[in-house]
Write a protein that holds these residues in place. Structure first.
Motif, mmCIF file in Angstrom:
data_model
loop_
_atom_site.group_PDB
_atom_site.id
_atom_site.type_symbol
_atom_site.label_atom_id
_atom_site.label_comp_id
_atom_site.label_asym_id
_atom_site.label_seq_id
_atom_site.Cartn_x
_atom_site.Cartn_y
_atom_site.Cartn_z
ATOM 1 N N CYS A 167 -4.273 5.516 10.160
ATOM 2 C CA CYS A 167 -5.179 6.485 9.533
ATOM 3 C C CYS A 167 -4.824 6.660 8.054
ATOM 4 C CB CYS A 167 -5.089 7.806 10.297
ATOM 5 S SG CYS A 167 -6.457 8.913 9.993
ATOM 6 N N ARG A 168 -3.543 6.781 7.765
ATOM 7 C CA ARG A 168 -3.098 6.900 6.381
ATOM 8 C C ARG A 168 -3.444 5.632 5.602
ATOM 9 N NH1 ARG A 168 0.482 10.652 4.842
ATOM 10 N NH2 ARG A 168 -0.600 10.280 2.876
ATOM 11 N N ALA A 169 -3.292 4.472 6.269
ATOM 12 C CA ALA A 169 -3.573 3.201 5.593
ATOM 13 C C ALA A 169 -5.047 3.081 5.219
ATOM 14 C CB ALA A 169 -3.147 2.029 6.480
ATOM 15 N N MET A 183 -5.464 -2.733 6.008
ATOM 16 C CA MET A 183 -4.238 -3.140 6.680
ATOM 17 C C MET A 183 -4.474 -3.277 8.174
ATOM 18 S SD MET A 183 -0.417 -1.663 6.222
ATOM 19 C CE MET A 183 0.974 -2.730 6.586
ATOM 20 N N ASP A 202 -3.828 8.066 -1.684
ATOM 21 C CA ASP A 202 -4.844 8.083 -0.634
ATOM 22 C C ASP A 202 -6.095 7.328 -1.088
ATOM 23 O OD1 ASP A 202 -3.243 9.611 1.091
ATOM 24 O OD2 ASP A 202 -3.820 11.449 0.052
ATOM 25 N N LEU A 215 -14.312 9.712 4.418
ATOM 26 C CA LEU A 215 -13.713 9.512 3.094
ATOM 27 C C LEU A 215 -14.740 9.120 2.046
ATOM 28 C CD1 LEU A 215 -10.458 7.594 4.097
ATOM 29 C CD2 LEU A 215 -10.694 10.015 3.502
ATOM 30 N N LEU A 228 2.879 2.431 1.963
ATOM 31 C CA LEU A 228 3.178 3.099 3.224
ATOM 32 C C LEU A 228 4.684 3.324 3.270
ATOM 33 C CD1 LEU A 228 0.835 3.742 5.040
ATOM 34 C CD2 LEU A 228 1.296 1.709 6.361
ATOM 35 N N ARG A 239 -5.325 3.532 -1.188
ATOM 36 C CA ARG A 239 -5.246 2.890 0.131
ATOM 37 C C ARG A 239 -6.624 2.569 0.707
ATOM 38 N NH1 ARG A 239 -0.961 6.886 1.535
ATOM 39 N NH2 ARG A 239 1.014 5.909 1.007
ATOM 40 N N ASN A 245 0.831 -1.211 0.000
ATOM 41 C CA ASN A 245 0.000 0.000 0.000
ATOM 42 C C ASN A 245 0.864 1.259 0.000
ATOM 43 O OD1 ASN A 245 0.942 -0.054 2.613
ATOM 44 N ND2 ASN A 245 -1.058 0.039 3.592
ATOM 45 N N PHE A 264 -7.685 3.983 17.162
ATOM 46 C CA PHE A 264 -7.623 5.365 17.628
ATOM 47 C C PHE A 264 -8.133 5.404 19.070
ATOM 48 C CE2 PHE A 264 -8.745 5.723 12.956
ATOM 49 C CZ PHE A 264 -7.419 5.738 12.564
ATOM 50 N N PHE A 310 -6.709 8.225 4.516
ATOM 51 C CA PHE A 310 -6.763 9.642 4.851
ATOM 52 C C PHE A 310 -5.508 10.356 4.337
ATOM 53 C CE2 PHE A 310 -9.860 8.120 7.906
ATOM 54 C CZ PHE A 310 -10.773 9.156 7.954
#
Lengths: 262, 226
Positions: free
Chosen positions: B128-130, A102, A94, A126, A71, A97, A69, A110, B133
């Protein structure tokens, strides 16, 4: 952890010929300064295939996963998702992904959001999913991972196994084409491993395309369509899990398996 | 009270000057409120820019923070009030009051917020990026709420200091609470009554603010600890 010894996984179907692989890595190299971690990885993962990646630590298996992905941006080579090259300039990573789920070793839920808000954040922000729709879908998803009663709990109020199941559910909320699992049971107390593997088993059986870096040889044997042994930044050996685990051809594979299976 | 020194404590004296003291208190509250709100906003905003490593802006922010943290507040006040007019920029006492407090508290809070944002575990942002975002959105949804919670205790400390430091405006004779008391004392010599009275007012207000800060911290505490 060895589960159901002697039972081979589903026959390792060769990726359907003519059909584009879901994920493909072509000659992927990744360096950090002068340290080359991946030294040319070629890997195709077919739709619905479950590929497990094993190997000694420092061998590059997590980096390989993180290159899928992007990263970790690759140093050279190509990464393709459904034949779309993700490494050419102008690709909106973005957006890409969103379609690659993942799950991490440390869960990474979070901490300031409840379980259900962890699930709904990305779909709402999103995908502009409505609050009601997102909550409804999240409730179903929590139920699927056996945590319907924990919607309002916060990550730090939950066990590692519960957190990891929620992390899987969070990734599934985005309807990913493929799921990446990065040693997702390694940070868990031993008695909590099976509840996470159960969720992954259900997922594998539902036809999800999965790429799993794991130390769970039992899982690899039972559910993996293919086992990939990564060492020294290359794929040293791959094949049907039972073949690789029981009759390794490569010396390094043999040494590694002797240590982990003892 | 020390009668042998010839000082006779007169509580009625305070009551006689309640009107003046009240006006002074209102000025104290006004410059403090603007200064505190500004220090909060400036701190969070510039702290975020700093944590996001925005080129150029980040370096400019560092200069601001270093200048205001490494010089005395009194010098900053003098500079704004006495030196700036030499460049043609004349600021009144009220403006210098809230502006100096804002700049001083803001500089400290930039560091508090930056440190808070940078203390957020990389794994959360990565997750969050994964999910898809973009970088700024990940900051807004993950780094900001978690980092602000980490920064909160040190930020509220600075905000309370901003309030207490409003008494520095004595230096430019801006008639806030302390200056008002000083002026009354200058005419009446009722030192003890005056400074005891305003001391109690400051103490009570700071105590209330501390209670409020703790309530806010409790309200935003992450369930499950850490």
């Amino acid at each position: 952890m060895i589960r159901s010894p002697g039972v081979d996984g589903p026959l390792a179907q060769s990726p359907a010929d003519g059909q584009a692989p879901m994920v493909e890595l072509r000659g992927v190299r990744k360096s950090y300064g002068t340290l080359e971690v991946l030294k040319g990885i070629d890997l195709r993962v077919a739709r619905g295939e479950v590929v497990t990646v094993i190997g000694p630590s420092g061998g590059g298996k997590s980096t390989l996963l993180r290159c899928v992905n992007l990263l970790e941006p690759v140093t050279s080579g190509q990464v393709l998702l459904e034949n779309e090259d993700l490494t050419v300039p102008g690709v909106d990573l973005d957006k890409v992904r969103r379609r690659i789920g993942m799950v991490f070793q440390q869960f990474n839920l979070f901490p300031h959001l409840s379980a259900i808000d962890n699930l709904t954040l990305a779909p709402r922000k999103l995908l502009r999913m409505s609050r009601d729709q997102a909550y409804e879908r999240a409730t179903t998803m929590l139920d699927r991972v056996g945590l319907a009663g924990k919607a309002d709990a916060y990550p730090r109020q939950l066990s590692g196994g519960q957190q990891q199941r929620i992390a899987i559910a969070r990734a599934l909320m985005m309807d990913p084409y493929v799921m990446l699992f990065d040693e997702v049971t390694s940070a868990l107390d031993p008695e909590l491993v099976s509840e996470v593997l159960d969720v992954m088993r259900d997922l594998a059986r539902s036809g999800m395309t999965m790429l799993c870096v794991t130390h769970e040889m039992g899982f690899a044997r039972e559910l993996g369509d293919r086992l990939v042994f990564v060492d020294g930044g290359v794929i040293a050996e791959q094949g049907r899990p039972a073949d690789v685990l029981d009759r390794p051809q490569n010396d390094r594979t043999r040494q590694f398996l002797r240590k982990v299976l003892r | 009270m020390p009668d042998d020194s010839g000082y006779h404590f007169d509580p009625d004296f305070i009551v006689d000057h309640l009107g003046d003291l009240g006006t002074g208190l209102l000025r104290t509250l006004a410059i403090s409120a603007i200064g505190m709100a500004g220090a909060l906003i400036v701190g969070a905003l510039l702290g975020a820019i700093s944590a996001l490593r925005v080129p150029v802006a980040r370096q400019l922010i560092t200069v601001y923070v270093e200048v205001f943290r490494n010089t005395p507040l009194l010098v900053q006040i003098f500079f704004l009030y006495f030196a700036l007019p030499e460049t043609g920029l004349q600021l009144g006492g009220f403006t210098v009051g809230w502006l100096s407090l804002l700049l001083w508290g803001g500089a400290y809070n930039v560091e508090n917020f930056r440190a808070g944002f940078e203390a957020v575990e990389g794994g959360y942002v990565e997750a969050c990026r994964a999910l898809g975002f973009p970088r700024l959105a990940a900051f807004r949804h993950v780094t900001l709420p978690i980092g602000a919670r980490i920064a909160l205790p040190s930020v509220t400390n600075i905000l309370i200091s901003v309030f207490k430091n409003s008494s520095f405006m004595v230096a430019i004779s801006y008639p806030e609470l302390t200056e008002t008391a000083v002026n009354i004392v200058a005419v009446t010599f009722r030192v003890f009554e005056m400074f005891l009275a305003i001391g109690i007012v400051y103490l009570g207000l700071v105590w209330l603010m501390s209670l409020g800060a703790r309530a806010v911290e409790g309200r935003f505490a992450i369930p499950g600890g850490h």
